[in-house]
Design a protein around this motif. Structure first.
Motif, short mmCIF file in Angstrom:
data_model
loop_
_atom_site.label_atom_id
_atom_site.label_comp_id
_atom_site.label_asym_id
_atom_site.label_seq_id
_atom_site.Cartn_x
_atom_site.Cartn_y
_atom_site.Cartn_z
N MET A 138 -8.03 2.12 -3.80
CA MET A 138 -6.78 2.30 -3.08
C MET A 138 -6.89 1.82 -1.63
SD MET A 138 -3.68 3.11 -3.05
CE MET A 138 -3.60 3.71 -4.72
N GLY A 139 -8.07 1.94 -1.04
CA GLY A 139 -8.25 1.52 0.34
C GLY A 139 -8.54 0.04 0.51
N ALA A 140 -8.65 -0.71 -0.59
CA ALA A 140 -8.93 -2.14 -0.49
C ALA A 140 -7.79 -2.85 0.23
CB ALA A 140 -9.12 -2.74 -1.87
N GLY A 141 -8.14 -3.68 1.20
CA GLY A 141 -7.14 -4.44 1.94
C GLY A 141 -6.78 -3.86 3.29
N THR A 142 -7.08 -2.57 3.50
CA THR A 142 -6.73 -1.98 4.79
C THR A 142 -7.61 -2.52 5.92
OG1 THR A 142 -8.19 -0.11 4.29
CG2 THR A 142 -5.87 0.13 3.73
N GLY A 143 -8.79 -3.00 5.57
CA GLY A 143 -9.64 -3.59 6.60
C GLY A 143 -9.01 -4.82 7.23
N ILE A 144 -8.16 -5.52 6.47
CA ILE A 144 -7.47 -6.69 7.03
C ILE A 144 -6.57 -6.26 8.18
CG2 ILE A 144 -5.86 -8.55 6.50
CD1 ILE A 144 -6.91 -8.56 3.67
N LYS A 187 0.82 -1.21 0.00
CA LYS A 187 0.00 0.00 0.00
C LYS A 187 0.85 1.26 0.00
CE LYS A 187 -4.08 -1.62 -0.23
NZ LYS A 187 -4.92 -1.32 -1.42
N MET A 188 1.94 1.29 0.73
CA MET A 188 2.77 2.48 0.76
C MET A 188 3.42 2.74 -0.60
SD MET A 188 2.26 3.73 3.68
CE MET A 188 3.46 5.04 3.69
N VAL A 189 3.88 1.67 -1.25
CA VAL A 189 4.46 1.84 -2.59
C VAL A 189 3.39 2.30 -3.58
CG1 VAL A 189 5.53 0.61 -4.52
CG2 VAL A 189 6.32 0.18 -2.19
N SER A 190 2.21 1.67 -3.53
CA SER A 190 1.13 2.04 -4.43
C SER A 190 0.68 3.48 -4.20
CB SER A 190 -0.05 1.09 -4.25
OG SER A 190 -1.11 1.40 -5.12
N LEU A 191 0.57 3.89 -2.94
CA LEU A 191 0.18 5.26 -2.64
C LEU A 191 1.20 6.26 -3.17
CD1 LEU A 191 -1.32 5.23 0.97
CD2 LEU A 191 -2.39 6.18 -1.07
N ALA A 192 2.47 5.96 -2.97
CA ALA A 192 3.51 6.88 -3.45
C ALA A 192 3.46 7.02 -4.96
CB ALA A 192 4.88 6.38 -2.99
N LEU A 193 3.29 5.91 -5.68
CA LEU A 193 3.24 5.97 -7.14
C LEU A 193 2.00 6.71 -7.63
CD1 LEU A 193 4.45 2.36 -8.04
CD2 LEU A 193 5.77 4.48 -8.11
N LEU A 246 -1.14 4.72 9.64
CA LEU A 246 -0.30 5.36 8.62
C LEU A 246 -0.97 5.33 7.24
CD1 LEU A 246 3.26 4.05 9.61
CD2 LEU A 246 2.34 6.35 9.95
N ILE A 247 -1.53 4.17 6.89
CA ILE A 247 -2.19 4.06 5.59
C ILE A 247 -3.44 4.93 5.54
CG2 ILE A 247 -3.39 2.46 4.05
CD1 ILE A 247 -1.46 0.31 4.90
N SER A 248 -4.18 5.00 6.65
CA SER A 248 -5.37 5.85 6.68
C SER A 248 -4.99 7.32 6.48
CB SER A 248 -6.10 5.67 8.01
OG SER A 248 -6.57 4.35 8.16
N ARG A 249 -3.88 7.73 7.09
CA ARG A 249 -3.42 9.10 6.90
C ARG A 249 -3.01 9.33 5.43
NH1 ARG A 249 1.14 10.72 10.94
NH2 ARG A 249 -0.52 9.96 12.30
N GLY A 250 -2.31 8.35 4.85
CA GLY A 250 -1.94 8.47 3.44
C GLY A 250 -3.15 8.50 2.53
N LEU A 251 -4.18 7.69 2.85
CA LEU A 251 -5.40 7.70 2.04
C LEU A 251 -6.12 9.03 2.15
CD1 LEU A 251 -6.86 4.13 2.72
CD2 LEU A 251 -5.98 5.01 0.57
N GLY A 252 -6.06 9.66 3.33
CA GLY A 252 -6.67 10.97 3.47
C GLY A 252 -6.02 11.99 2.54
N GLY A 253 -4.67 11.98 2.49
CA GLY A 253 -3.98 12.88 1.57
C GLY A 253 -4.28 12.54 0.12
N TYR A 254 -4.42 11.25 -0.19
CA TYR A 254 -4.74 10.83 -1.56
C TYR A 254 -6.13 11.31 -1.97
CZ TYR A 254 -5.50 7.58 -5.47
OH TYR A 254 -5.76 7.04 -6.69
N LYS A 255 -7.09 11.25 -1.05
CA LYS A 255 -8.44 11.72 -1.35
C LYS A 255 -8.45 13.23 -1.58
CE LYS A 255 -10.78 8.06 1.25
NZ LYS A 255 -11.62 7.74 2.44
N VAL A 256 -7.63 13.95 -0.82
CA VAL A 256 -7.53 15.41 -1.03
C VAL A 256 -6.99 15.70 -2.43
CG1 VAL A 256 -6.34 17.50 -0.28
CG2 VAL A 256 -7.32 15.96 1.41
N MET A 257 -5.99 14.94 -2.86
CA MET A 257 -5.44 15.14 -4.19
C MET A 257 -6.47 14.81 -5.27
SD MET A 257 -1.53 13.72 -3.82
CE MET A 257 -1.06 14.38 -5.42
#
Length: 288
Positions: free
Chosen positions: A173-179, A92-98, A244-255
């Motif tokens: 992008m958020g798929a899998g974070t529930g695990i 998820k971190m690599v995917s979010l960064a890309l 950490l991923i939730s915070r990254g997803l928040g920034g991704y949604k803003v973008m």
């Protein structure tokens, strides 16, 4: 003389090709032999370490080997959950960064273009999230026409389509974070179940041996507590990684929201500057 040399060369070609094939096959066999030898060496080293660890009953390996089959199952499941946690976090971190880098690059491209009709062919064909948004806006404009009285409806329908694209991208992008959330919330209790089961077996051993000597009962209790420790090792990183991923997803949604707003502003500008021209010619050129 020349025809003889040519005939000789043609006759030698199959032998040369065969020699090359043999050399290639030999190289591949040597490579696989080296990989297999390295694997066998690692396996032998691991088995030796496990054997030495099993001899020490107070080491983690020794406690695992001496534990009840239920406790072993709990430990193995928690270890697997820990591996899954780290794998999801890394992916998820690599995917979010890309994805964030791609959105930022396409955002700058659209901002510099200043017009949906001036986009590059790659973005006009819907490549990337911003490209899909721009393509949706162009398609809506082309289907609706270019009369000034239709501008408000075009903007409204485009805003609805962009909103769905934005929600879909965020959901994928958020798929899998529930695990991670499930592991973080349940792993301590699974470890606690293994601990309770192990302590129950320890008390049964006390009753069967008719002794309360600490040297007799301590190994069983230590084995049981190891399950709780592994549960915490799986749960604590899962909770941290989820945050950490939730915070990254928040920034991704803003973008994503910024990109959708830019597409809407650009579409509005295009409609105001070209009230009598539909973009079908541009779309046809971009589709070629």
């Amino acid at each position: 003389m020349k025809p003889i040399l040519i005939a000789t060369g043609l006759a030698l070609l199959p032998s040369y090709a065969m020699a090359q094939d043999v050399e290639t096959m030999t190289g591949m066999m040597d490579l696989w032999s080296g990989i297999w030898g390295h694997y066998a060496q690692m396996k032998a080293t691991l088995m030796t370490a496990l054997e030495h660890g099993a001899e020490d009953h107070m080491s983690p390996v020794g406690m695992f080997m001496a534990a009840d089959w239920v406790v072993k199952g709990v430990m193995l499941s928690l270890a697997f959950a820990s591996v899954v946690t780290w794998a999801i976090f890394a992916a998820k971190m690599v995917s979010l960064a890309l994805r964030r880098q791609a959105i930022a690059r396409q955002y700058r491209t659209l901002d510099r273009a200043g017009s949906l009709q001036g986009l590059s062919k790659r973005m006009a064909k819907g490549k990337g999230i911003v490209g899909r948004m721009a393509r949706a806006a162009l398609d809506e404009w082309d289907r609706s026409g270019s009369a000034p009285s239709l501008h408000a409806g075009i903007k409204e329908r485009t805003g609805s389509t962009l909103g769905r694209i934005e929600v879909g991208a965020a959901r994928r992008m958020g798929a899998g974070t529930g695990i991670l959330a499930n592991i973080g919330s349940t792993a301590p209790f699974v470890g606690l179940f293994g601990t309770v089961w192990g302590i129950m077996n320890s008390f049964v051993s006390i009753a069967e041996s008719n002794t309360t000597n600490l040297a007799v009962v301590a190994p069983g209790i230590a084995e049981a507590l190891l399950a709780t420790a592994i549960g915490l090792v799986a749960a604590i990183p899962a909770v941290i990684f989820y945050n950490l991923i939730s915070r990254g997803l928040g920034g991704y949604k803003v973008m994503l929201g910024d990109a959708a707003a830019l597409v809407e502003r650009t579409l509005s500008r295009d409609l105001d500057l070209s009230p009598h021209e539909a973009p079908n010619l541009t779309l046809a050129a971009a589709a070629e």
